[in-house]
Design a protein around this motif. Structure first.
Motif, PDB file in Angstrom:
ATOM      1  N   PHE A  46       5.267  -7.676  16.639  1.00 33.02           N
ATOM      2  CA  PHE A  46       6.155  -7.852  15.498  1.00 33.02           C
ATOM      3  C   PHE A  46       7.082  -9.031  15.759  1.00 33.02           C
ATOM      4  O   PHE A  46       7.300  -9.442  16.895  1.00 33.02           O
ATOM      5  CB  PHE A  46       6.949  -6.579  15.212  1.00 33.02           C
ATOM      6  N   ASN A  47       7.605  -9.598  14.708  1.00 34.36           N
ATOM      7  CA  ASN A  47       8.482 -10.758  14.811  1.00 34.36           C
ATOM      8  C   ASN A  47       9.857 -10.303  15.305  1.00 34.36           C
ATOM      9  O   ASN A  47      10.596  -9.627  14.594  1.00 34.36           O
ATOM     10  CB  ASN A  47       8.608 -11.445  13.449  1.00 34.36           C
ATOM     11  N   ARG A 185      12.811  -6.252   1.287  1.00 36.45           N
ATOM     12  CA  ARG A 185      11.836  -7.299   1.605  1.00 36.45           C
ATOM     13  C   ARG A 185      11.200  -7.827   0.330  1.00 36.45           C
ATOM     14  O   ARG A 185      10.656  -7.076  -0.476  1.00 36.45           O
ATOM     15  CB  ARG A 185      10.746  -6.745   2.533  1.00 36.45           C
ATOM     16  N   ILE A 186      11.263  -9.169   0.126  1.00 35.88           N
ATOM     17  CA  ILE A 186      10.706  -9.782  -1.082  1.00 35.88           C
ATOM     18  C   ILE A 186       9.380 -10.482  -0.811  1.00 35.88           C
ATOM     19  O   ILE A 186       8.543 -10.586  -1.700  1.00 35.88           O
ATOM     20  CB  ILE A 186      11.706 -10.765  -1.722  1.00 35.88           C
ATOM     21  N   PHE A 187       9.196 -11.016   0.389  1.00 42.45           N
ATOM     22  CA  PHE A 187       7.920 -11.564   0.825  1.00 42.45           C
ATOM     23  C   PHE A 187       7.571 -10.906   2.156  1.00 42.45           C
ATOM     24  O   PHE A 187       8.351 -10.132   2.698  1.00 42.45           O
ATOM     25  CB  PHE A 187       7.987 -13.091   0.987  1.00 42.45           C
ATOM     26  N   LYS A 188       6.421 -11.259   2.707  1.00 40.05           N
ATOM     27  CA  LYS A 188       6.003 -10.615   3.956  1.00 40.05           C
ATOM     28  C   LYS A 188       7.024 -10.847   5.071  1.00 40.05           C
ATOM     29  O   LYS A 188       7.312  -9.964   5.853  1.00 40.05           O
ATOM     30  CB  LYS A 188       4.623 -11.137   4.385  1.00 40.05           C
ATOM     31  N   ASN A 189       7.577 -12.063   5.154  1.00 39.04           N
ATOM     32  CA  ASN A 189       8.499 -12.384   6.243  1.00 39.04           C
ATOM     33  C   ASN A 189       9.886 -12.770   5.750  1.00 39.04           C
ATOM     34  O   ASN A 189      10.658 -13.393   6.486  1.00 39.04           O
ATOM     35  CB  ASN A 189       7.922 -13.514   7.114  1.00 39.04           C
ATOM     36  N   VAL A 190      10.212 -12.435   4.533  1.00 28.75           N
ATOM     37  CA  VAL A 190      11.512 -12.794   3.962  1.00 28.75           C
ATOM     38  C   VAL A 190      12.132 -11.573   3.298  1.00 28.75           C
ATOM     39  O   VAL A 190      11.457 -10.852   2.563  1.00 28.75           O
ATOM     40  CB  VAL A 190      11.374 -13.933   2.927  1.00 28.75           C
ATOM     41  N   ALA A 234      12.082 -14.057   8.995  1.00 29.63           N
ATOM     42  CA  ALA A 234      11.549 -13.691  10.308  1.00 29.63           C
ATOM     43  C   ALA A 234      10.733 -14.848  10.878  1.00 29.63           C
ATOM     44  O   ALA A 234      10.036 -15.558  10.148  1.00 29.63           O
ATOM     45  CB  ALA A 234      10.676 -12.444  10.201  1.00 29.63           C
ATOM     46  N   LEU A 235      10.826 -15.026  12.187  1.00 27.15           N
ATOM     47  CA  LEU A 235      10.085 -16.080  12.880  1.00 27.15           C
ATOM     48  C   LEU A 235       9.095 -15.446  13.835  1.00 27.15           C
ATOM     49  O   LEU A 235       9.414 -14.488  14.525  1.00 27.15           O
ATOM     50  CB  LEU A 235      11.047 -16.980  13.660  1.00 27.15           C
ATOM     51  N   GLY A 236       7.890 -15.983  13.887  1.00 30.79           N
ATOM     52  CA  GLY A 236       6.887 -15.455  14.798  1.00 30.79           C
ATOM     53  C   GLY A 236       5.517 -15.398  14.163  1.00 30.79           C
ATOM     54  O   GLY A 236       5.324 -15.808  13.012  1.00 30.79           O
ATOM     55  N   HIS A 241       7.632  -9.165   8.341  1.00 32.71           N
ATOM     56  CA  HIS A 241       8.979  -9.172   8.919  1.00 32.71           C
ATOM     57  C   HIS A 241       9.114  -8.048   9.945  1.00 32.71           C
ATOM     58  O   HIS A 241       8.658  -6.928   9.725  1.00 32.71           O
ATOM     59  CB  HIS A 241       9.995  -8.990   7.792  1.00 32.71           C
ATOM     60  N   GLY A 242       9.740  -8.369  11.082  1.00 30.00           N
ATOM     61  CA  GLY A 242       9.842  -7.404  12.166  1.00 30.00           C
ATOM     62  C   GLY A 242      10.527  -6.108  11.797  1.00 30.00           C
ATOM     63  O   GLY A 242      10.270  -5.067  12.407  1.00 30.00           O
ATOM     64  N   ASP A 243      11.413  -6.129  10.777  1.00 26.43           N
ATOM     65  CA  ASP A 243      12.109  -4.905  10.385  1.00 26.43           C
ATOM     66  C   ASP A 243      11.194  -3.930   9.643  1.00 26.43           C
ATOM     67  O   ASP A 243      11.565  -2.778   9.432  1.00 26.43           O
ATOM     68  CB  ASP A 243      13.307  -5.243   9.491  1.00 26.43           C
ATOM     69  N   TRP A 244      10.011  -4.418   9.226  1.00 25.14           N
ATOM     70  CA  TRP A 244       9.087  -3.558   8.472  1.00 25.14           C
ATOM     71  C   TRP A 244       7.728  -3.388   9.139  1.00 25.14           C
ATOM     72  O   TRP A 244       6.960  -2.520   8.736  1.00 25.14           O
ATOM     73  CB  TRP A 244       8.887  -4.110   7.056  1.00 25.14           C
ATOM     74  N   ALA A 245       7.395  -4.214  10.110  1.00 27.33           N
ATOM     75  CA  ALA A 245       6.076  -4.110  10.739  1.00 27.33           C
ATOM     76  C   ALA A 245       5.897  -2.733  11.369  1.00 27.33           C
ATOM     77  O   ALA A 245       6.816  -2.192  11.984  1.00 27.33           O
ATOM     78  CB  ALA A 245       5.901  -5.195  11.799  1.00 27.33           C
TER      79      ALA A 245
END
Length: 448
Positions: A46-47, A185-190, A234-236, A241-245
């Protein structure tokens, strides 16, 4: 302050544009999330890193000099009063706990319409805090879906610089800070978030209006509240996003591995041709039902003439050695039905036009029959599975029929007795099943 706000707007626009482009490149994933909002992409990693930016309002609640009341927002964006800008970075040691650092810029002024005397205080703050993901901590991520909730608490160091009034001293202060950050969460990593933060200084000598400065031995207990909205990126390399993975622990990984091995064993124990020999031991996985096989699943052929002994005995006794014409005719009809109903077929590997080695005995059976019945001819019909284009499969099916014809012709059967046909794709089985597709990559025979 205006430069900070412009910088924040640029950051938000750039992040949203970059992620929108990324979403277009991953249209399939985006459609999955849109169709099933609660279904997350699962990954082994996860990120851990994320960067954040926020805007909002801050207000010093106490202390104030008599006659001063705060605070007037310093800028307006889209009708929303803004007097605070923040930037931060967060690192999660685990899906539940992490640390974050923030830099905030606050511009405190008198409250509009309060009758307060004018003042202006610039407040620059650095915070270092621990973070807890409450949704994961209470194990409610499935129920929360795209929503999240973070709790943060730590220490702050701040600088107060009055811009009006008699005092002209810049002071460094310190204290504790904590708050809550609901997320979506609005996008996968945002994700977007709101934040409510409470600051309590244990070292502060200025009143928030900046007109009064207490003695160094007399620390004031200063409080400041900040409400803001922001964007977290999230970066990675993680898919989400690491908060949801969804992170699997070691026990889950072991269980998945065990289930995978069990599935492999079940596949190995399959017996596709029903000859009593599991496929992983079966050297001839398309033997004829009812024909004796050895321990490796090969049809018994003791005289090595390419025809299974049971079939050879059946044909020889019932056709060539039977003096009763009626019985011979009936038996011959049964053999023809066996062939014409597809029990005798040649099979092929994916994309290949040459029969696999396991098909030699079946082609040998047809050869033996045609040699013993010189008045008979045979139609050879080729098939292909649904993998690949229709045009390719039509040609492949024809090539398979031609390959079998060539084998029989070179084995001594006149070409005039061999007719080839192509039926193209056989869509009668589930195209997602590898084993089912093996059954339709074939040529079948029809005696005439």
């Amino acid at each position: 302050m205006k430069n900070s706000i412009l910088l924040l707007i640029t950051f938000l626009c750039f992040s949203l544009t970059a992620n929108a482009q990324k979403e277009k490149k991953n249209k399939k994933d985006l459609e999955l999330i849109a169709a099933e909002p609660d279904k997350e992409l699962v990954g082994e990693t996860f990120n851990r890193w994320s960067i954040e930016a926020s805007v909002g309002q801050s207000k010093g609640s106490k202390p104030y000099t008599d006659g001063y009341y705060g605070n007037k927002p310093g800028s307006f964006i889209g009708g929303i009063a803004i007097n605070s800008v923040g930037f931060g970075a967060r690192y999660m040691f685990s899906p539940k706990f992490g640390v974050k650092a923030n830099i905030n810029f606050d511009n405190l002024q008198e409250q509009n319409g309060s009758g307060s005397l004018p003042f202006q205080m610039e407040h620059h703050q650095f915070t270092a805090e621990g973070v807890a993901n409450l949704v994961r901590l209470f194990d409610i991520q499935k129920q929360a879906g795209r929503f999240g909730l973070l709790f943060h608490f730590g220490f702050n160091v701040s600088r107060m610089t009055p811009k009006m009034g008699p005092q002209d001293i810049t002071e460094w202060n310190g204290g504790v800070v904590g708050g809550l950050s609901p997320q979506f969460r609005i996008f996968k990593n945002v994700s977007v978030f709101a934040d409510l933060t409470v600051n309590s200084n244990v070292r502060q000598h200025y009143n928030w209006d900046g007109t009064t400065f207490s003695e160094s031995k007399n620390n004031l207990t200063g409080s400041l509240f900040r409400t803001s909205i922001g964007l977290s990126v999230a970066l990675g390399k993680g898919k989400i996003h690491g908060d949801w993975a969804i992170i699997k622990d070691e026990n889950e990984k072991r269980l998945d591995s065990l289930n995978s091995r069990i599935g492999e064993i079940e596949d190995l124990m399959n017996d596709g041709d029903k000859d009593g020999v599991p496929d992983y031991l079966d050297a001839e996985q398309n033997s004829i039902v009812g024909v004796a096989v050895d321990t490796k699943g090969r049809m018994v052929d003791k005289n090595n003439n390419g025809v299974p002994d049971d079939l050879e005995k059946y044909v020889n006794n019932s056709i060539t050695n039977n003096n009763n014409a009626a019985t011979a005719a009936a038996t011959d009809g049964a053999v023809i039905q066996l062939i014409n109903d597809g029990y005798i077929a040649a099979y092929f590997d994916t994309g290949k036009s040459t029969p696999n080695s396991a098909s030699a005995s079946n082609i040998g059976f047809i050869l033996n029959y045609l040699k013993n019945n010189p008045s008979k001819s045979v139609d050879i019909t080729g098939y292909a599975d649904e993998i690949g284009s229709t045009e390719f499969n039509d040609k492949l099916a024809s090539d398979r029929a031609q390959a079998v014809k060539t084998i029989l012709n070179k084995a001594g059967i006149a070409e005039s007795r061999l007719n080839i046909q192509s039926n193209g794709e056989d869509n009668s089985v589930d195209k997602k099943s590898d084993w089912a597709r093996r059954l339709v990559r074939k040529t079948v025979f029809k005696i005439k």
